[in-house]
Scaffold this motif. Structure first.
Motif, mmCIF file in Angstrom:
data_model
loop_
_atom_site.group_PDB
_atom_site.id
_atom_site.type_symbol
_atom_site.label_atom_id
_atom_site.label_comp_id
_atom_site.label_asym_id
_atom_site.label_seq_id
_atom_site.Cartn_x
_atom_site.Cartn_y
_atom_site.Cartn_z
ATOM 1 N N GLU A 12 20.235 10.013 8.968
ATOM 2 C CA GLU A 12 19.323 10.150 7.921
ATOM 3 C C GLU A 12 20.174 11.137 6.901
ATOM 4 O OE1 GLU A 12 15.894 12.327 8.861
ATOM 5 O OE2 GLU A 12 15.010 11.781 6.957
ATOM 6 N N VAL A 13 20.204 10.468 5.487
ATOM 7 C CA VAL A 13 21.063 11.049 4.504
ATOM 8 C C VAL A 13 20.108 12.168 3.657
ATOM 9 C CG1 VAL A 13 22.248 10.331 2.520
ATOM 10 C CG2 VAL A 13 22.575 9.129 4.581
ATOM 11 N N SER A 14 18.797 11.511 3.471
ATOM 12 C CA SER A 14 18.095 12.350 2.606
ATOM 13 C C SER A 14 16.456 11.946 2.611
ATOM 14 C CB SER A 14 18.479 11.974 1.339
ATOM 15 O OG SER A 14 17.799 12.969 0.132
ATOM 16 N N CYS A 15 15.806 12.449 2.035
ATOM 17 C CA CYS A 15 14.372 12.088 1.775
ATOM 18 C C CYS A 15 13.505 12.892 1.030
ATOM 19 C CB CYS A 15 13.542 12.200 3.205
ATOM 20 S SG CYS A 15 12.960 13.676 3.935
ATOM 21 N N ILE A 16 12.534 12.315 0.248
ATOM 22 C CA ILE A 16 11.755 12.799 -0.693
ATOM 23 C C ILE A 16 10.147 12.939 -0.103
ATOM 24 C CG2 ILE A 16 11.827 11.002 -2.083
ATOM 25 C CD1 ILE A 16 11.685 13.134 -4.537
ATOM 26 N N VAL A 17 9.566 13.860 -0.077
ATOM 27 C CA VAL A 17 8.189 13.892 0.262
ATOM 28 C C VAL A 17 7.321 13.730 -0.902
ATOM 29 C CG1 VAL A 17 6.345 15.173 1.223
ATOM 30 C CG2 VAL A 17 8.451 15.426 2.199
ATOM 31 N N SER A 18 6.177 12.829 -0.812
ATOM 32 C CA SER A 18 5.542 12.033 -1.878
ATOM 33 C C SER A 18 4.691 13.278 -2.434
ATOM 34 C CB SER A 18 4.658 10.953 -1.495
ATOM 35 O OG SER A 18 5.450 9.976 -0.890
ATOM 36 N N SER A 19 3.984 14.016 -1.591
ATOM 37 C CA SER A 19 2.953 15.132 -2.104
ATOM 38 C C SER A 19 3.523 15.804 -3.083
ATOM 39 C CB SER A 19 2.443 15.601 -1.046
ATOM 40 O OG SER A 19 3.087 16.483 -0.172
ATOM 41 N N ARG A 77 12.218 10.164 -7.162
ATOM 42 C CA ARG A 77 11.005 9.063 -6.916
ATOM 43 C C ARG A 77 10.490 8.930 -8.409
ATOM 44 N NH1 ARG A 77 6.643 8.336 -2.309
ATOM 45 N NH2 ARG A 77 5.649 6.436 -3.055
ATOM 46 N N ASP A 78 10.216 7.971 -8.673
ATOM 47 C CA ASP A 78 9.253 7.373 -10.003
ATOM 48 C C ASP A 78 8.247 6.753 -9.564
ATOM 49 O OD1 ASP A 78 8.311 6.364 -12.237
ATOM 50 O OD2 ASP A 78 10.145 6.000 -13.105
ATOM 51 N N PHE A 86 0.812 -1.253 -0.173
ATOM 52 C CA PHE A 86 0.041 -0.059 0.145
ATOM 53 C C PHE A 86 1.075 1.128 0.010
ATOM 54 C CE2 PHE A 86 -3.923 -1.931 0.087
ATOM 55 C CZ PHE A 86 -3.859 -3.234 1.089
ATOM 56 N N THR A 87 1.388 1.545 -1.318
ATOM 57 C CA THR A 87 2.559 2.681 -1.082
ATOM 58 C C THR A 87 1.648 4.152 -1.612
ATOM 59 O OG1 THR A 87 2.805 1.907 -3.771
ATOM 60 C CG2 THR A 87 4.387 1.159 -1.927
ATOM 61 N N SER A 88 0.617 3.893 -2.005
ATOM 62 C CA SER A 88 -0.161 5.303 -2.658
ATOM 63 C C SER A 88 -0.482 6.402 -1.519
ATOM 64 C CB SER A 88 -1.482 4.824 -3.153
ATOM 65 O OG SER A 88 -2.310 4.502 -2.338
ATOM 66 N N ASP A 89 -0.324 6.056 -0.287
ATOM 67 C CA ASP A 89 -0.752 7.093 0.673
ATOM 68 C C ASP A 89 0.775 7.166 1.789
ATOM 69 O OD1 ASP A 89 -2.527 5.152 3.088
ATOM 70 O OD2 ASP A 89 -0.711 4.686 1.841
ATOM 71 N N LEU A 90 1.722 6.720 1.034
ATOM 72 C CA LEU A 90 2.949 7.152 1.761
ATOM 73 C C LEU A 90 3.316 8.704 1.854
ATOM 74 C CD1 LEU A 90 5.174 4.130 0.915
ATOM 75 C CD2 LEU A 90 4.163 4.567 3.110
ATOM 76 N N TYR A 91 3.943 8.911 3.003
ATOM 77 C CA TYR A 91 4.226 10.623 3.241
ATOM 78 C C TYR A 91 5.630 10.711 2.713
ATOM 79 C CZ TYR A 91 5.879 14.898 5.308
ATOM 80 O OH TYR A 91 6.341 15.972 5.261
#
Length: 117
Positions: free
Chosen positions: A46-53, A71-72, A26-31
């Motif tokens: 923590e090296v990096s992160c990307i916000v989905s929205s 992110r693809d 269930f990846t569609s609602d990941l933050y």
């Protein structure tokens, strides 16, 4: 949600690697998707992160300007492009997924990156 990190290996200083983090479930609602690393004898960073929205990103000062997270969504895969690698980047790299801000709920297995001449 399951995560699978890959792409690690042995490179020389100054070279590049691209890590991938394939997600399933269930990846569609990941933050957000984040990348962490743990060097031998050290704590997790923590090296990096990307916000989905909105695609906003975060980078640790130690990698800023050298690493790029992306992110693809069509492939449910996140990437960490690592350029100008240094020996101090040697670590096991993990990807993680957060359902909400402030806490990662799911973790993948690590992939080892070794930077050495």
């Amino acid at each position: 949600v399951q995560l699978q990190a890959s792409g690690g290996g042995l490179v020389q200083p100054g070279e590049s690697l691209r890590l991938s983090c394939a997600t399933s479930g269930f990846t569609s609602d990941l933050y957000a998707i984040g990348w962490y690393r743990q060097a031998p004898g050290k704590g997790r960073e923590e090296v990096s992160c990307i916000v989905s929205s909105d695609g906003s990103t975060y980078y640790a000062d130690s990698v800023k300007g050298r690493f790029t997270v992306s992110r693809d969504n069509a492939k449910n895969t996140a990437y960490l492009q690592m350029n100008s690698l240094k020996p101090e980047d040697t670590a096991v790299y993990y990807c993680a997924a957060a359902k909400n801000p402030g806490k990662y709920d799911y973790w993948g297995q690590g992939t080892l990156v070794t930077v050495s001449s």
